[in-house]
Design an enzyme around this catalytic site. Structure first.
Site: not given
Ligand code: EPZ
Length: 429
Positions: A28-29, A123, A129-131, A338, A409
């Site tokens: 998926k990812n 999920c 966040p998206i900062d 995480i 999903r």
């Molecule tokens: C990806 O999410 C995956 N989703 C997630 O899979 C997966 O759990 C995650 O990576 C970790 O491997 C997709 O690829 C669509 P992150 P992502 O941004 O990219 C922080 C599933 O079930 N952060 O790597 O959203 C955040 O809070 C899903 O398939 C910021 O602080 O995760 C977290 O603590 C669930 N600011 C850390 O980074 C930001 O702007 C990692 O999140 C972005 C993230």
């Protein structure tokens, strides 16, 4: 769309009888990001091994809304033609359901100079966040405004410029977004503390075959030299097998298999899980792209698990692993480093008979071995949903899992594949 369907599972009551072969589908990812990457192409692009899952359908809807045409072929192939892409606003109702929607912002901004989107969904496993995205766009010269809960991002007239970004946290989606934005930016983009998940390295490989110049994907420093719109390579691009699906089947096998063969996977992508399960006493052997697993005769031993960015133990396998630990002898600590909302399923496992104590939002102690009893369960998110399927499959008695939509999903017709190896599971409307 919510369908209200449920899974009804008659548990094996601890018997280790699962056997046969189970095939892993495309990730998926990886599929969602490859679909977003189509925006970087000047001609139509064919992807294969795309899983037939809800999130892929949502991403296709998002793309179609941007005047991108999509044709689905046989056996998981999909042809995406972005020649007429003109719109740049991501529809709110879909984006809010799909975290991966944010990844589209990078290529759209780089190609058309503008993008607008709501806060992405996905999920509910933490703040998400998206900062870092907004900061990154600004560093590449874009202006970011927030207008009525919508982020509006505009690139400079001459297009995005390459920039040096240091991610405070390793983020999969941020790394992918800026790797793709860098492909059409002026000059060089350098990403430091980049995420190293295999899906990122595969995406880069594919983009490079199509004309991009990306070095270092799969390591923590990625350098992208800006180039022109990409050309689809002959033979298209095959989505990498889903390591989370492979890992979940492996955990199920470790709990309940007499002899299970997991095929069409990349065993190296689940090395941390194989190592952890082997330490606990599970017999696993790897040949080429298959993994063979047999549940141990006596209870495995407890083992602490700490989630970590790749190649560490994946956060996405934390919930199924916790189910495994309820069947291990002794105390195991599960440390989710995480996401802060990703242990919210443990109360449901306790209701099934598990003994899991919450220390804080990131840590729980699992005490085993405890038999599990079938229950009515609500699947809280995609990965925990599959963990409930695994728990129900090994429990005694009947379980009903609601909100199957969450599981659909990310997993294509998982009940059919599980039924083939001996899980008594059916889908009810
Ligand atoms: C990806 O999410 C995956 N989703 C997630 O899979 C997966 O759990 C995650 O990576 C970790 O491997 C997709 O690829 C669509 P992150 P992502 O941004 O990219 C922080 C599933 O079930 N952060 O790597 O959203 C955040 O809070 C899903 O398939 C910021 O602080 O995760 C977290 O603590 C669930 N600011 C850390 O980074 C930001 O702007 C990692 O999140 C972005 C993230």
């Amino acid at each position: 769309m919510e369908t209200g369907e449920r899974f009804v599972i008659e548990g094996l009551a601890g018997k280790k009888t699962l056997r046969g072969t189970i095939a892993v589908h495309g990730a998926k990812n990886s599929a969602l990001k490859a679909m977003a990457a189509a925006v970087l192409f000047k001609n139509s692009l064919t992807l294969s091994n795309i899983p037939d899952i809800e999130d892929v359908r949502h991403m296709a809807d998002l793309l179609e809304h941007l005047s991108i045409s999509i044709a689905r072929g046989a056996a998981g192939s999909m042809t995406i033609d972005t020649r007429f892409v003109s719109k740049t606003d991501l529809t709110a109702d879909i984006s809010k359901r799909l975290r991966a929607s944010i990844v589209l912002a990078g290529p759209l901004l780089a190609r058309l100079g503008h993008v607008s989107f709501p806060h992405p969904g996905g999920c509910v496993i933490g703040a998400r966040p998206i900062d870092m995205f907004l900061e990154g766009f600004k560093k590449m010269g874009a202006a970011v405004r927030v207008k009525e809960k919508t982020y509006v991002v505009r690139a400079p007239k001459r297009g995005l410029k390459g920039a040096a970004l240091f991610f405070r946290q390793q983020s999969v989606t941020a790394t992918e977004t800026f790797m793709m934005a860098g492909v059409l930016a002026r000059g060089t983009t350098i990403l430091k503390n980049a995420a190293m998940e295999p899906e990122i390295a595969h995406l880069a490989l594919f983009l490079n075959r199509s004309g991009a110049r990306i070095i270092g994907a799969g390591t923590s420093t990625i350098i992208v030299k800006g180039s022109a719109l990409l050309s689809a390579p002959r033979g298209g691009y095959a989505i990498v097998p889903d390591r989370l699906e492979a890992g979940s089947f492996l955990i199920l096998g470790a709990l309940a298999a007499r002899d299970l063969l997991i095929t069409h996977c990349v065993p190296e992508h689940v090395a941390s899980l194989i190592e952890t399960l082997s330490y606990a006493g599970v017999s696993i052997s790897v040949t080429g792209n298959t993994i063979r697993v047999r549940a141990p005769k006596s209870a495995p031993r407890a083992v602490d698990v700490k989630t970590h960015e790749y190649p560490g133990f994946p956060t996405d396998l934390q919930a199924p692993m916790t189910v495994f630990l309820t069947q291990a002898n002794g105390e195991s600590m599960v440390f989710e480093t995480i996401f802060e909302g990703r242990l919210n399923y443990v109360e449901e496992l306790n209701r099934m008979g598990a003994d899991i104590r919450t220390m804080d939002p990131h840590r729980v102690i699992v005490r085993g071995k405890t038999p599990l009893r079938g229950r009515e369960l609500e699947s809280p998110d995609l990965r925990a949903g599959l963990a409930f399927v695994i728990a129900a499959a090994i429990a005694s008695g009947r379980s009903v899992i609601h909100t199957v939509y969450n599981i659909d999903r990310g997993y294509e017709k998982v009940e059919e594949r599980l039924r083939n190896i001996g899980v008594k599971i059916s889908r009810m409307a």
